[in-house]
Each structure stands twice: as C-alpha cells, then as structure tokens.
Design an enzyme around this catalytic site. Sequence first.
Site, PDB file in Angstrom:
ATOM      1  N   ARG A  46     -11.658 -13.225  -7.486  1.00 53.43           N
ATOM      2  CA  ARG A  46     -12.511 -12.034  -7.521  1.00 53.43           C
ATOM      3  C   ARG A  46     -12.280 -11.253  -8.812  1.00 53.43           C
ATOM      4  NH1 ARG A  46     -15.535  -9.336  -4.168  1.00 53.43           N
ATOM      5  NH2 ARG A  46     -14.987 -10.684  -2.429  1.00 53.43           N
ATOM      6  N   SER A  60      -6.395   6.308   3.262  1.00 50.06           N
ATOM      7  CA  SER A  60      -5.844   5.887   4.546  1.00 50.06           C
ATOM      8  C   SER A  60      -4.367   5.528   4.424  1.00 50.06           C
ATOM      9  CB  SER A  60      -6.637   4.686   5.091  1.00 50.06           C
ATOM     10  OG  SER A  60      -6.036   4.171   6.264  1.00 50.06           O
ATOM     11  N   GLY A  65      -0.037   5.031   5.881  1.00 54.38           N
ATOM     12  CA  GLY A  65       0.750   3.889   5.450  1.00 54.38           C
ATOM     13  C   GLY A  65      -0.012   2.581   5.556  1.00 54.38           C
ATOM     14  N   GLY A  87      -3.278 -10.049   0.063  1.00 54.17           N
ATOM     15  CA  GLY A  87      -3.214  -8.593   0.216  1.00 54.17           C
ATOM     16  C   GLY A  87      -3.548  -7.836  -1.058  1.00 54.17           C
ATOM     17  N   GLU A  88      -4.433  -8.402  -1.878  1.00 50.01           N
ATOM     18  CA  GLU A  88      -4.790  -7.775  -3.163  1.00 50.01           C
ATOM     19  C   GLU A  88      -5.329  -6.359  -2.991  1.00 50.01           C
ATOM     20  OE1 GLU A  88      -5.692  -8.003  -7.491  1.00 50.01           O
ATOM     21  OE2 GLU A  88      -4.669  -9.452  -6.226  1.00 50.01           O
ATOM     22  N   ARG A  90      -4.886  -4.234  -0.508  1.00 49.69           N
ATOM     23  CA  ARG A  90      -3.837  -3.316  -0.051  1.00 49.69           C
ATOM     24  C   ARG A  90      -2.908  -2.927  -1.201  1.00 49.69           C
ATOM     25  NH1 ARG A  90      -1.983  -7.214   4.433  1.00 49.69           N
ATOM     26  NH2 ARG A  90      -3.703  -8.421   3.594  1.00 49.69           N
TER      27      ARG A  90
END
Length: 294
Positions: A46, A60, A65, A87-88, A90
């Site tokens: 991406r 958020s 957390g 987890g990019e 996050r």
Amino acid sequence: MANKKKPTGLGKGIEALFQDNNVDTSKEDVIDIKVSEIKPNPYQPRHRFDQKALQDLAISIKNSGVFQPIIVRQPDPQVASYELLTGERRLRASKIAKQATIPAIVRNATEEQMMEIAVMENLQREDLTALEEAEAYNMLMTRLDLTQAQVASRLGKSRPYIANYLRILGLPSEVKELLEDNQLSMGQARTLLSVNNKQDLIQLAKKSVAESMTVRQLEQAAAKINGKKGTKKKKAPRKSPFVRESEGQLQEKFGTQVSIVNSSRKKGKGKIEIQYTSTDDLNRLLEMFGVDLN
C-alpha cells in the site's frame, strides 16, 4: 527496548504467522515495544493511507489504547530493533497519537514470509488500488522467483486473475496515476490495454475519467480508435488448439499479449511476438528474461 523477555515464534510457516485476527493471541506474550524501535515492513504494497481514518484511529488510541497487538519480528535478538509484520495502520496511528510504546507479539519470520504477510494482510483486510495489487503480485514473482501459477496458488487466486492484474503494469505512467487515484477501475484499465497507440491510449484514459465512461462505452471507443484508419486487415489463418493454448499460457506468464505466428510455409517455423506498451513494461519483461542492461 522491550520491557519483557521476547517470546519464541510459532515457527509453523505462513499460516501460523498470519493469524492476527484468527486466533486467541492471549495465549502468547504481549510486550510493550518502543514505537521508535519498530521499522515498517519494506514490502508493504500500500502506497497511500486514508489520513482521515488514521487521525480517527489515533484519537481512539490516545483515549483507549491499542486493543489488538501488532506483530513484529526481531532479526537480531541482541539488538532492540524490530520489523513490522502486521498492523501498519495501528503503528502509524500510534505515531500520530505520539505514543511512546505499542503492544506487540514477536514471532520468528523469514524474509520470504515477511513479504507474503505484507501482501496477504492487505489483500484480505483492506482494499488495495488495482495498481498496488498488480505491483504486489509482481513483487512476489520477481523477489521470490515464483511463477504466476505459484502466486495464484499461495494467495488463493486463479492464474488468469493474476495475469490480468500483471498486464496493467504495462500501462503508461499517466494512466497508472489515474489507477492509483482510483479514477479508473480494473475493468477500464484492461479495456485500455486493447488500444494499440500509446498516445491514443492516454487520451482515451483521460477522456474516460472526464466523461465518467462505462467499461462498455470505453470498449466501443477503443474499437473505434483502433479502426480509425479504415485499413482492412487480412483475415488471419485459423490457429490450432495447441497454438491457442500455448499463447494463453505465455500471456499468463508474461502478463501481456503474446502471439505465435507461423511466418513460413515450412512446418514448425515461425516467431513469438511479445507485446509491451511502455518502457516500464519492457523493463519488466527484460527482468523476467534475466536481462540486466545496467
């Protein structure tokens, strides 16, 4: 630096590594790792991320957390440096939220697995642009020396599906930009490939966006452009089933139009024509043939 001893990876192949949302990770050690010690996955297909969505996620995370740990690997256990597996979003949102650490699970992963995970995560969980998806397939083929059939098998796709995406890599850069911006669909891109002249192709692509043309309208416009000189083509001799099947397999392998032409009356003598539509496309094909011009 991690504040807990690094757990051992599962070591059961790509299926075991790519479990972020499929298993109960509570049975694995979750550690807090400094955000500054995590490098992004270099094979991330991406190119663009929705900044508004990232900002919302950052808010958020700042308030509540990170609920789901990211997954990383640690190439050298003696060095406090990690590489992201999944987890990019996050991780990016945590950086925006200025979080010092992020919960993570450390697993063993080879370079090959790292690449596959980057592609699979995006294909299964997010909508890549058609161009990003095509580049992801091409990366797997070139970096891992895989055939289209092998990529298709690993990702649960058909060979024609992979081949159709690879073909759009031959589009001119101006048209690729329209694909990257989601102004053109995959169906429109495939139709544009039928236009013989590069400049005509670019102009038609821009016209398609400006006039919001459907794929059917684009097909009609492409056919009109290709036949605008009014020259009558000689009817091509009928090809045998063997030749047609061979052409199909070659097209799937190279991701472009391939023709097997009997150029002589002598049986078994002829030529294979491989079409390319841009310098980038030619370089892609040369790379597949192992030709290095540098």
